[in-house]
Design an enzyme around this catalytic site. Structure first.
Site, PDB file in Angstrom:
ATOM      1  CG  HIS A 184      -1.986  -1.079   1.140  1.00 57.59           C
ATOM      2  ND1 HIS A 184      -2.705  -1.504   2.231  1.00 57.59           N
ATOM      3  CD2 HIS A 184      -2.414  -1.843   0.109  1.00 57.59           C
ATOM      4  CE1 HIS A 184      -3.535  -2.485   1.876  1.00 57.59           C
ATOM      5  NE2 HIS A 184      -3.369  -2.706   0.594  1.00 57.59           N
ATOM      6  CB  CYS A 207       6.607  13.859 -13.814  1.00 58.25           C
ATOM      7  SG  CYS A 207       7.535  13.943 -12.261  1.00 58.25           S
ATOM      8  N   GLY A 211      -1.500 -10.049  12.332  1.00 57.39           N
ATOM      9  CA  GLY A 211      -2.216  -8.799  12.602  1.00 57.39           C
ATOM     10  C   GLY A 211      -3.032  -8.276  11.449  1.00 57.39           C
ATOM     11  CB  THR A 212      -3.726  -8.933   8.179  1.00 55.72           C
ATOM     12  OG1 THR A 212      -4.665  -8.666   7.142  1.00 55.72           O
ATOM     13  CG2 THR A 212      -3.166 -10.326   8.008  1.00 55.72           C
TER      14      THR A 212
HETATM   15 ZN   LIG Z   1       6.893  15.877 -11.259  1.00 55.92          ZN
END
Ligand SMILES: [Zn+2]
Length: 254
Positions: free
Chosen positions: A123, A134, A191-192
């Protein structure tokens, strides 16, 4: 000396002893033990918002200052908190065996701070920035939020390099994670809640590929019936003991 609280079956001991490819998945529970669970204070400004309202691209486009301020608040919490003994045990474990892959759903960077070198971040990382225009990752890394949203050299707005609601997980990280799960002979889910896919599929994939599935959590989850061993309790207490047990089992065969 505190007494051991984990009890391992013979098959669990054998799995620990014989493992050559260990895969770890950590989730919010591990961070919660360091005090950074949900970032939802019970009072104050940010208690008025649900994370879903702020952690998405529409919110950022509409009100970048608000979203940035929230992330600055969260970064302050993370940088003022500390990795716990579970993070430390995993970092030590990595140093002792080549076949060790640590996958995390957490964005706080605690694993790296505890000393882990190879971490697959599903994540992203809240301490890192990415340019909206960009895509340059790490742009303006040290730029703190002051009053305005920081800008990249290219002029684009910087956003936290985390996966927001409605966004895809980073493809490379996901591929690496599934490859590691498939190759694992020992998989630890720690822990999930094991509900949110695709991460929730990782232990299933490992198990289907023949891995011994060990779960550590403060309460049973949907994964628990599938686990070869479920250790109930805080990972900050269980992981150091499990690592010691692993070391002891390895010493017996060396
Ligand atoms: Zn940039």
């Amino acid at each position: 000396m505190s007494s051991r609280s984990i009890i391992l079956s013979d098959s669990a001991r054998a799995a620990l002893r014989d493992s050559s490819s260990i895969c770890i998945l950590t989730g919010a529970g591990v961070s919660a033990e360091s005090g950074v669970a949900t970032f939802r204070g019970k009072e104050g400004l940010w208690s008025k918002f649900r994370p879903e309202e702020l952690a998405n691209i529409q919110a950022f486009i509409q009100n970048p200052e608000l979203v940035w301020e929230w992330y600055q608040y969260r970064r302050d919490i993370v940088t003022n908190a500390q990795p716990n003994p579970g993070h430390v045990a995993l970092a030590q474990w990595e140093k002792r065996i080549a076949g060790f892959t640590l996958i995390t759903q957490n964005v706080d960077g605690f694993h790296q701070r505890a000393g882990s070198r190879r971490v697959i971040e599903l994540h992203g990382n809240i301490l890192r920035n990415r340019c909206l225009k960009c895509g340059n990752i790490g742009a303006g890394q040290e730029v703190p939020f002051k009053e305005k949203v920081p800008l990249c050299d290219c002029g684009g707005m910087l956003r936290p390099d985390v996966v927001w609601f409605g966004e895809m997980l980073p493809a490379q990280a996901l591929n690496d994670a599934f490859a590691a799960a498939e190759a694992a002979d020992l998989f630890l889910s720690i822990g999930t809640s094991a509900i949110v896919h695709p991460a929730a599929s990782l232990p299933e994939v490992a198990k289907a590929s023949g891995a011994f599935l060990l779960e550590i959590n403060i309460e049973p989850t949907v994964l628990t019936p599938m686990a070869d061993l479920f250790l109930e309790g805080p990972s900050g207490k269980i992981l150091p003991e499990l690592f010691d047990e692993w070391m002891a089992q390895r010493a017996n065969v060396e």
